[in-house]
Design a protein around this motif. Structure first.
Motif, PDB file in Angstrom:
ATOM      1  N   PRO A 145       0.681  -1.118  -0.031  1.00  0.00           N
ATOM      2  CA  PRO A 145      -0.017   0.079   0.181  1.00  0.00           C
ATOM      3  C   PRO A 145       0.690   1.188  -0.112  1.00  0.00           C
ATOM      4  O   PRO A 145       1.569   1.449   0.686  1.00  0.00           O
ATOM      5  CB  PRO A 145      -0.799  -0.027   1.271  1.00  0.00           C
ATOM      6  CG  PRO A 145      -0.154  -0.986   2.263  1.00  0.00           C
ATOM      7  CD  PRO A 145       0.547  -1.921   1.210  1.00  0.00           C
ATOM      8  N   GLY A 146       0.559   2.351  -1.007  1.00  0.00           N
ATOM      9  CA  GLY A 146       1.257   3.399  -1.022  1.00  0.00           C
ATOM     10  C   GLY A 146       2.332   3.547  -1.633  1.00  0.00           C
ATOM     11  O   GLY A 146       2.865   4.658  -1.892  1.00  0.00           O
ATOM     12  N   ILE A 147       2.928   2.347  -2.194  1.00  0.00           N
ATOM     13  CA  ILE A 147       4.230   2.384  -2.569  1.00  0.00           C
ATOM     14  C   ILE A 147       4.145   2.647  -4.259  1.00  0.00           C
ATOM     15  O   ILE A 147       3.578   1.861  -4.949  1.00  0.00           O
ATOM     16  CB  ILE A 147       5.140   0.889  -2.478  1.00  0.00           C
ATOM     17  CG1 ILE A 147       5.065   0.791  -1.036  1.00  0.00           C
ATOM     18  CG2 ILE A 147       6.339   1.287  -3.234  1.00  0.00           C
ATOM     19  CD1 ILE A 147       6.282   1.871  -0.218  1.00  0.00           C
ATOM     20  N   VAL A 161       5.773   8.183  -0.688  1.00  0.00           N
ATOM     21  CA  VAL A 161       4.681   6.998  -0.381  1.00  0.00           C
ATOM     22  C   VAL A 161       3.355   7.921  -0.519  1.00  0.00           C
ATOM     23  O   VAL A 161       3.271   8.862   0.237  1.00  0.00           O
ATOM     24  CB  VAL A 161       4.746   6.564   1.058  1.00  0.00           C
ATOM     25  CG1 VAL A 161       3.903   5.534   1.165  1.00  0.00           C
ATOM     26  CG2 VAL A 161       6.177   5.875   1.020  1.00  0.00           C
ATOM     27  N   ALA A 162       2.389   7.233  -1.041  1.00  0.00           N
ATOM     28  CA  ALA A 162       1.008   7.696  -1.113  1.00  0.00           C
ATOM     29  C   ALA A 162       0.347   7.196   0.173  1.00  0.00           C
ATOM     30  O   ALA A 162       0.428   6.061   0.573  1.00  0.00           O
ATOM     31  CB  ALA A 162       0.140   7.349  -2.315  1.00  0.00           C
ATOM     32  N   LEU A 163      -0.729   8.210   0.783  1.00  0.00           N
ATOM     33  CA  LEU A 163      -1.377   7.644   1.797  1.00  0.00           C
ATOM     34  C   LEU A 163      -3.027   7.292   1.529  1.00  0.00           C
ATOM     35  O   LEU A 163      -3.724   6.913   2.500  1.00  0.00           O
ATOM     36  CB  LEU A 163      -1.371   8.845   3.049  1.00  0.00           C
ATOM     37  CG  LEU A 163      -0.171   9.085   3.464  1.00  0.00           C
ATOM     38  CD1 LEU A 163      -0.246  10.476   4.635  1.00  0.00           C
ATOM     39  CD2 LEU A 163       0.622   8.189   4.095  1.00  0.00           C
ATOM     40  N   LEU A 171       0.242   9.571  -8.370  1.00  0.00           N
ATOM     41  CA  LEU A 171       1.808   9.473  -8.461  1.00  0.00           C
ATOM     42  C   LEU A 171       2.370   8.386  -9.260  1.00  0.00           C
ATOM     43  O   LEU A 171       3.379   8.467  -9.968  1.00  0.00           O
ATOM     44  CB  LEU A 171       2.254   9.312  -6.905  1.00  0.00           C
ATOM     45  CG  LEU A 171       2.010  10.499  -6.090  1.00  0.00           C
ATOM     46  CD1 LEU A 171       2.362  10.320  -4.516  1.00  0.00           C
ATOM     47  CD2 LEU A 171       2.869  11.984  -6.441  1.00  0.00           C
ATOM     48  N   SER A 172       1.656   7.270  -9.314  1.00  0.00           N
ATOM     49  CA  SER A 172       2.085   6.028 -10.235  1.00  0.00           C
ATOM     50  C   SER A 172       2.181   6.590 -11.515  1.00  0.00           C
ATOM     51  O   SER A 172       3.199   6.401 -12.221  1.00  0.00           O
ATOM     52  CB  SER A 172       1.387   4.999 -10.101  1.00  0.00           C
ATOM     53  OG  SER A 172       1.473   4.452  -8.667  1.00  0.00           O
ATOM     54  N   GLU A 173       1.245   7.644 -12.142  1.00  0.00           N
ATOM     55  CA  GLU A 173       1.047   7.880 -13.366  1.00  0.00           C
ATOM     56  C   GLU A 173       2.251   8.939 -13.643  1.00  0.00           C
ATOM     57  O   GLU A 173       2.964   8.874 -14.503  1.00  0.00           O
ATOM     58  CB  GLU A 173      -0.149   8.692 -13.661  1.00  0.00           C
ATOM     59  CG  GLU A 173      -0.289   8.875 -15.325  1.00  0.00           C
ATOM     60  CD  GLU A 173      -1.527   9.738 -15.423  1.00  0.00           C
ATOM     61  OE1 GLU A 173      -1.599  10.365 -16.294  1.00  0.00           O
ATOM     62  OE2 GLU A 173      -2.378   9.644 -14.467  1.00  0.00           O
ATOM     63  N   ASP A 174       2.669   9.499 -12.476  1.00  0.00           N
ATOM     64  CA  ASP A 174       3.607  10.703 -12.669  1.00  0.00           C
ATOM     65  C   ASP A 174       5.274   9.845 -12.882  1.00  0.00           C
ATOM     66  O   ASP A 174       5.759  10.462 -13.697  1.00  0.00           O
ATOM     67  CB  ASP A 174       3.855  11.619 -11.259  1.00  0.00           C
ATOM     68  CG  ASP A 174       2.539  12.725 -11.675  1.00  0.00           C
ATOM     69  OD1 ASP A 174       1.933  12.995 -12.561  1.00  0.00           O
ATOM     70  OD2 ASP A 174       2.275  13.289 -10.384  1.00  0.00           O
ATOM     71  N   PHE A 175       5.197   8.988 -12.264  1.00  0.00           N
ATOM     72  CA  PHE A 175       6.428   8.291 -12.312  1.00  0.00           C
ATOM     73  C   PHE A 175       6.438   7.460 -13.572  1.00  0.00           C
ATOM     74  O   PHE A 175       7.555   7.557 -14.595  1.00  0.00           O
ATOM     75  CB  PHE A 175       6.704   7.053 -11.310  1.00  0.00           C
ATOM     76  CG  PHE A 175       7.210   7.603  -9.816  1.00  0.00           C
ATOM     77  CD1 PHE A 175       8.486   7.667  -9.740  1.00  0.00           C
ATOM     78  CD2 PHE A 175       6.576   8.053  -8.864  1.00  0.00           C
ATOM     79  CE1 PHE A 175       9.283   8.107  -8.668  1.00  0.00           C
ATOM     80  CE2 PHE A 175       7.066   8.493  -7.818  1.00  0.00           C
ATOM     81  CZ  PHE A 175       8.398   8.680  -7.448  1.00  0.00           C
ATOM     82  N   ALA A 176       5.213   6.864 -14.195  1.00  0.00           N
ATOM     83  CA  ALA A 176       5.190   6.247 -15.383  1.00  0.00           C
ATOM     84  C   ALA A 176       5.569   7.213 -16.518  1.00  0.00           C
ATOM     85  O   ALA A 176       6.414   7.050 -17.532  1.00  0.00           O
ATOM     86  CB  ALA A 176       3.939   5.599 -15.387  1.00  0.00           C
ATOM     87  N   GLU A 177       5.077   8.379 -16.503  1.00  0.00           N
ATOM     88  CA  GLU A 177       5.441   9.469 -17.382  1.00  0.00           C
ATOM     89  C   GLU A 177       6.522  10.310 -17.087  1.00  0.00           C
ATOM     90  O   GLU A 177       6.705  11.228 -17.956  1.00  0.00           O
ATOM     91  CB  GLU A 177       4.068  10.293 -17.514  1.00  0.00           C
ATOM     92  CG  GLU A 177       2.794   9.787 -17.836  1.00  0.00           C
ATOM     93  CD  GLU A 177       2.940   9.107 -19.262  1.00  0.00           C
ATOM     94  OE1 GLU A 177       3.672   9.829 -20.205  1.00  0.00           O
ATOM     95  OE2 GLU A 177       2.229   8.007 -19.599  1.00  0.00           O
ATOM     96  N   HIS A 307       2.557  18.181  -6.297  1.00  0.00           N
ATOM     97  CA  HIS A 307       1.672  17.715  -5.721  1.00  0.00           C
ATOM     98  C   HIS A 307       0.285  17.273  -6.338  1.00  0.00           C
ATOM     99  O   HIS A 307      -0.227  17.944  -6.980  1.00  0.00           O
ATOM    100  CB  HIS A 307       1.182  18.676  -4.246  1.00  0.00           C
ATOM    101  CG  HIS A 307       0.457  17.797  -3.161  1.00  0.00           C
ATOM    102  ND1 HIS A 307      -0.808  17.386  -3.427  1.00  0.00           N
ATOM    103  CD2 HIS A 307       1.051  17.556  -1.881  1.00  0.00           C
ATOM    104  CE1 HIS A 307      -1.180  16.995  -2.244  1.00  0.00           C
ATOM    105  NE2 HIS A 307       0.082  16.887  -1.208  1.00  0.00           N
ATOM    106  N   PRO A 308      -0.223  16.015  -6.079  1.00  0.00           N
ATOM    107  CA  PRO A 308      -1.416  15.492  -7.027  1.00  0.00           C
ATOM    108  C   PRO A 308      -2.559  16.123  -6.831  1.00  0.00           C
ATOM    109  O   PRO A 308      -3.389  16.394  -7.558  1.00  0.00           O
ATOM    110  CB  PRO A 308      -1.405  14.000  -6.815  1.00  0.00           C
ATOM    111  CG  PRO A 308      -0.740  13.678  -5.544  1.00  0.00           C
ATOM    112  CD  PRO A 308       0.427  14.971  -5.460  1.00  0.00           C
TER     113      PRO A 308
END
Length: 551
Positions: A145-147, A161-163, A171-177, A307-308
């Protein structure tokens, strides 16, 4: 989807792994491909083969039970896998929180802490601590969770880490892009330079599983995935055995920095997977304690993202931990290289011997010349080859009387002889400095040091110390050794005057008194030299600390 494997947490009793097979992996077996995709999960190939045979795998939506199925590239592959460990159990443990709000937290992860559970690590992970401190994360599905990204167990530094689930997806999309900016600090072997000899560069080399060592990654064309790393040398140790490098990664491949830096010949210090040979060589040549580099010396230094929720740009920087700093400061240690100079008969040899009795390593140019002049030694061979057997006879050393007479007669002869002997002495001097890098102070008595261009912060010595003595005292000593007025005048004519010599010296020792007086001067000089060494080391430490403290 791209080539990135993802984890779909929609299953309640386990999870579904999905991935698109890269075109470059055409011809790969299904079980081999999945072993690579799921390497970080700790699942063995035999376990994966069992799951495939049990009907847990699909290729383009169709169930297959053939582990040896040959892939063509471009297929969508899924695998249903039960994750280890069951429900997460919160565990107590410290968290070094750099920033937090209702949506996310930025942490400074210590080296040695695994980020998330895996078959080989079912407890004592960062995730177990997170759900203890942030119980709301237990409402998120899955074992991680959150990773949204990870850093290796033995890498220290910043992790985001997302809460909540919405923030995790954003955030996962930001990392992927590749909208998240990540910079690392690494201590590497040697001094990297690019093809243009610059102290910065980029590495664009695909990374995949090492075909010879399945548990490792490697730069590999077949089956490798795009990987891009930028690096810049911030500092190099005085002996050029190691460098502090700033690294920015634009892709997030497993062990990317470790693999790429090893690929260009400069693996991370302490990395016994990708730099074992260089690490062993460094330990052997320096005699350093292995505890100085107990892990791969890599630190997640800077992290920047939007910040998302608010769209605000957030940038964080975290200085490296104690083990990283301790290694850096050790690498920066230098010996204060001191050259002792003075006119003939001034007492520089006596002062040097007094320092040696106090434990200071001593180099004597005159002693080295005597060694070089011995029959068969380099100086003897070169002088005989250039000037003949009358200068370097069989059965004995170089004929110093014949050499001195020729030097007296011909300035050209003297320059040629110096061109032979001085480089040999310089080579021995450099070897002497290298052999005593662990000493606080080392001393070299070299009569023509300043005449050769040596001065503060140069290649041959860090500082010069001059010995001053009244001329009548000097001449009396020389005549007691058998020198006459003509010889004294000749030898001194080849050197700078006392005033010129001493003007190049950072320290001047007075030798106008007795040997007991000189002995006390030696005590005082050594104390000043040790103080100068401490001052210089403090300056170096401050400069190094500023490298990772600056923006």
């Amino acid at each position: 989807m791209t080539h990135e494997a993802i984890f779909d947490e929609s299953a309640t009793s386990g999870g579904v792994w999905n991935a698109v097979v890269p075109e470059g992996m055409a011809g790969e077996r299904l079980d081999v491909f999945l072993a690579g995709e799921l390497r970080e999960s700790g699942l063995s190939r035999s376990k994966l083969q069992g799951l495939i045979k049990a009907g847990k795998a699909t290729v383009d939506g169709c169930v297959t039970t053939k582990p040896r199925l040959v892939l063509e590239g471009g297929e969508s592959v899924s695998l249903l896998v039960d994750l280890p460990g069951g429900d997460l159990t919160p565990e107590e443990g410290d968290l070094d929180v750099v920033y937090e709000d209702e949506s996310l937290v930025v942490l400074n992860k210590p080296a040695g802490l695994t980020v998330h559970p895996a078959p080989t690590q079912t407890e004592n992970t960062l995730v177990h601590r997170l759900v203890h401190h942030y119980p709301g994360m237990l409402d998120m599905e899955g074992e991680r969770p959150g990773i949204v990204h990870r850093i290796d167990k033995d890498t220290s530094g910043l992790i985001l880490v997302a809460l909540d689930e919405g923030t995790r997806l954003d955030l996962s999309e930001d990392f992927a892009e590749r909208r998240v900016e990540k910079h690392y600090l690494a201590v590497v072997h040697g001094v990297p330079c690019s093809t243009s000899r610059a102290s910065h560069g980029e590495i664009e080399a695909p990374i995949g599983r090492d075909p010879r060592h399945k548990t490792r990654m490697a730069v590999t064309e077949k089956g490798g995935r795009e990987a891009r790393t930028a690096w810049e040398v911030l500092w190099s140790s005085p002996d050029r055995r190691a460098s502090l490098v700033r690294v920015r990664i634009f892709t997030g491949r497993t062990h990317q920095i470790r693999v790429h830096m090893a690929h260009i010949g400069h693996p991370l210090m302490g990395d016994e997977v990708y730099g074992a040979r260089q690490h062993k060589q460094w330990l052997r040549e320096t005699g350093c304690d292995p505890a100085l580099a107990p892990r791969q010396m890599l630190h997640a230094w800077r992290l920047g993202f939007e910040h998302p929720e608010t769209g605000e740009r957030l940038d964080f920087m975290q200085a490296p931990p104690e083990d990283f700093r301790r290694l850096m400061f050790h690498l920066a240690r230098t010996t204060l290289r001191v050259g002792i100079v003075g006119m003939p008969g001034c007492g520089k040899s006596a002062l040097s011997a007094m320092l040696e009795r106090r434990g200071v390593p001593l180099f004597s140019a005159d002693a080295v010349v005597r060694e070089l002049y011995a029959e068969g030694e380099d100086g003897w061979v070169l002088i005989r080859r250039r000037f003949g057997a009358e200068f370097a006879p069989d059965g004995g050393p170089v004929n110093k009387a014949r050499v001195l007479a020729s030097m007296r007669e011909s300035a050209e002869f003297r320059k040629e002889l110096e061109g032979i002997v001085h480089p040999l002495v310089d080579h021995r001097l450099n070897a002497f400095w290298d052999a005593h890098t662990g000493a606080t102070v080392a001393v070299a008595e070299v009569p023509l040091l300043v005449e050769g261009g040596a001065d503060v912060q140069n290649e041959q010595a860090d500082i010069a110390v001059g010995v001053r003595c009244p001329e009548d005292v000097r001449r009396g000593r020389l005549m007691a050794r058998g020198w006459d007025d003509a010889t004294i005048a000749l030898i001194e004519s080849w050197q700078w005057s006392e005033a010129d010599k001493l003007s190049r010296c950072a320290e001047v020792v007075d030798n106008s008194g007795t040997l007991d007086d000189l002995d006390r001067e030696a005590d005082a000089l050594l104390a000043r030299l040790e103080g100068e060494h401490a001052r210089r080391e403090a300056e170096v430490r401050a400069r190094i600390a500023a490298l990772w403290g600056a923006g």
